[in-house]
Design a protein around this motif. Sequence first.
Motif, mmCIF file in Angstrom:
data_model
loop_
_atom_site.group_PDB
_atom_site.id
_atom_site.type_symbol
_atom_site.label_atom_id
_atom_site.label_comp_id
_atom_site.label_asym_id
_atom_site.label_seq_id
_atom_site.Cartn_x
_atom_site.Cartn_y
_atom_site.Cartn_z
ATOM 1 N N ALA A 10 13.225 -4.375 16.725
ATOM 2 C CA ALA A 10 13.212 -3.239 15.801
ATOM 3 C C ALA A 10 12.532 -3.614 14.486
ATOM 4 O O ALA A 10 11.790 -2.817 13.903
ATOM 5 C CB ALA A 10 14.639 -2.752 15.546
ATOM 6 N N LEU A 11 12.764 -4.830 14.005
ATOM 7 C CA LEU A 11 12.127 -5.277 12.767
ATOM 8 C C LEU A 11 10.611 -5.313 12.904
ATOM 9 O O LEU A 11 9.880 -4.911 12.012
ATOM 10 C CB LEU A 11 12.641 -6.664 12.361
ATOM 11 N N PHE A 12 10.119 -5.805 14.034
ATOM 12 C CA PHE A 12 8.684 -5.885 14.237
ATOM 13 C C PHE A 12 8.059 -4.521 14.493
ATOM 14 O O PHE A 12 6.883 -4.318 14.251
ATOM 15 C CB PHE A 12 8.346 -6.845 15.387
ATOM 16 N N ALA A 13 8.831 -3.570 14.962
ATOM 17 C CA ALA A 13 8.314 -2.236 15.252
ATOM 18 C C ALA A 13 8.248 -1.361 14.007
ATOM 19 O O ALA A 13 7.560 -0.353 13.997
ATOM 20 C CB ALA A 13 9.190 -1.556 16.304
ATOM 21 N N MET A 14 8.947 -1.741 12.923
ATOM 22 C CA MET A 14 8.957 -0.941 11.695
ATOM 23 C C MET A 14 7.565 -0.975 11.066
ATOM 24 O O MET A 14 6.910 -2.006 11.046
ATOM 25 C CB MET A 14 9.986 -1.493 10.702
ATOM 26 N N PRO A 15 7.110 0.163 10.571
ATOM 27 C CA PRO A 15 5.782 0.173 9.922
ATOM 28 C C PRO A 15 5.819 -0.659 8.644
ATOM 29 O O PRO A 15 6.801 -0.667 7.920
ATOM 30 C CB PRO A 15 5.551 1.636 9.608
ATOM 31 N N VAL A 16 4.742 -1.348 8.419
ATOM 32 C CA VAL A 16 4.622 -2.177 7.225
ATOM 33 C C VAL A 16 3.895 -1.358 6.168
ATOM 34 O O VAL A 16 2.808 -0.849 6.402
ATOM 35 C CB VAL A 16 3.848 -3.476 7.525
ATOM 36 N N VAL A 17 4.508 -1.218 5.004
ATOM 37 C CA VAL A 17 3.903 -0.482 3.909
ATOM 38 C C VAL A 17 3.258 -1.495 2.976
ATOM 39 O O VAL A 17 3.938 -2.318 2.385
ATOM 40 C CB VAL A 17 4.952 0.358 3.150
ATOM 41 N N ALA A 18 1.950 -1.413 2.880
ATOM 42 C CA ALA A 18 1.223 -2.338 2.008
ATOM 43 C C ALA A 18 1.287 -1.835 0.576
ATOM 44 O O ALA A 18 1.388 -0.632 0.330
ATOM 45 C CB ALA A 18 -0.226 -2.428 2.457
ATOM 46 N N ASN A 19 1.248 -2.757 -0.366
ATOM 47 C CA ASN A 19 1.192 -2.376 -1.768
ATOM 48 C C ASN A 19 -0.234 -1.943 -2.069
ATOM 49 O O ASN A 19 -1.100 -2.754 -2.345
ATOM 50 C CB ASN A 19 1.595 -3.544 -2.675
ATOM 51 N N ALA A 20 -0.474 -0.660 -1.982
ATOM 52 C CA ALA A 20 -1.815 -0.139 -2.234
ATOM 53 C C ALA A 20 -2.103 -0.187 -3.728
ATOM 54 O O ALA A 20 -1.224 0.043 -4.549
ATOM 55 C CB ALA A 20 -1.919 1.291 -1.722
ATOM 56 N N ALA A 21 -3.336 -0.480 -4.031
ATOM 57 C CA ALA A 21 -3.743 -0.516 -5.425
ATOM 58 C C ALA A 21 -3.743 0.899 -5.987
ATOM 59 O O ALA A 21 -3.995 1.873 -5.280
ATOM 60 C CB ALA A 21 -5.138 -1.118 -5.537
ATOM 61 N N GLU A 22 -3.436 1.018 -7.257
ATOM 62 C CA GLU A 22 -3.505 2.312 -7.919
ATOM 63 C C GLU A 22 -4.974 2.733 -8.006
ATOM 64 O O GLU A 22 -5.860 1.881 -8.115
ATOM 65 C CB GLU A 22 -2.921 2.213 -9.331
ATOM 66 N N PRO A 23 -5.255 4.027 -8.006
ATOM 67 C CA PRO A 23 -6.632 4.504 -8.055
ATOM 68 C C PRO A 23 -7.425 4.019 -9.270
ATOM 69 O O PRO A 23 -8.637 3.919 -9.204
ATOM 70 C CB PRO A 23 -6.487 6.034 -8.096
ATOM 71 N N ILE A 24 -6.740 3.703 -10.365
ATOM 72 C CA ILE A 24 -7.448 3.283 -11.579
ATOM 73 C C ILE A 24 -7.929 1.827 -11.495
ATOM 74 O O ILE A 24 -8.840 1.428 -12.204
ATOM 75 C CB ILE A 24 -6.571 3.513 -12.833
ATOM 76 N N GLU A 25 -7.334 1.050 -10.613
ATOM 77 C CA GLU A 25 -7.703 -0.363 -10.518
ATOM 78 C C GLU A 25 -9.107 -0.530 -9.953
ATOM 79 O O GLU A 25 -9.517 0.185 -9.062
ATOM 80 C CB GLU A 25 -6.718 -1.123 -9.630
ATOM 81 N N GLY A 26 -9.832 -1.505 -10.506
ATOM 82 C CA GLY A 26 -11.165 -1.810 -9.998
ATOM 83 C C GLY A 26 -12.167 -1.960 -11.115
ATOM 84 O O GLY A 26 -11.818 -2.051 -12.291
ATOM 85 N N ASN A 27 -13.424 -2.001 -10.730
ATOM 86 C CA ASN A 27 -14.523 -2.141 -11.685
ATOM 87 C C ASN A 27 -15.184 -0.785 -11.898
ATOM 88 O O ASN A 27 -15.449 -0.054 -10.942
ATOM 89 C CB ASN A 27 -15.552 -3.152 -11.171
ATOM 90 N N TRP A 28 -15.475 -0.491 -13.172
ATOM 91 C CA TRP A 28 -16.025 0.799 -13.555
ATOM 92 C C TRP A 28 -17.245 0.594 -14.450
ATOM 93 O O TRP A 28 -17.247 -0.269 -15.329
ATOM 94 C CB TRP A 28 -14.990 1.604 -14.320
#
Length: 112
Positions: A10-28
């Motif tokens: 059951a632990l391995f079957a649970m979806p893994v939620v990645a820490n997605a970067a906020e939209p503001i992060e990055g190079n501009w």
Amino acid sequence: MKLRTLLIAALFAMPVVANAAEPIEGNWKTASGATAAIAKCGGGFCITLKTGKHAGKRIGQMKGAGTDYSGSITDPETDKTYSGSGTVSGSSLRMKGCVLAVLCKSQTWTRL
């Protein structure tokens, strides 16, 4: 043993939620043509110039999530700091700085 196997499965079957970067992060690309990097720092996001005449200078700090952020922004030419906000829309970031919430200037940055 059977219960233990089910729990492990059951632990391995649970979806893994990645820490997605906020939209503001990055190079501009800024209105002046310099590259500004926006990255997590403390409880918010720091804006640091990576290229141009003021490379290496931190010019702002924002807090927020999703598409709306607020904080402060510094004009690197004058070293004056203003109340600021940023709104992300696709590959554009509309930055706004104000003095006394009355005199405001805006510019649009483009994601690199």
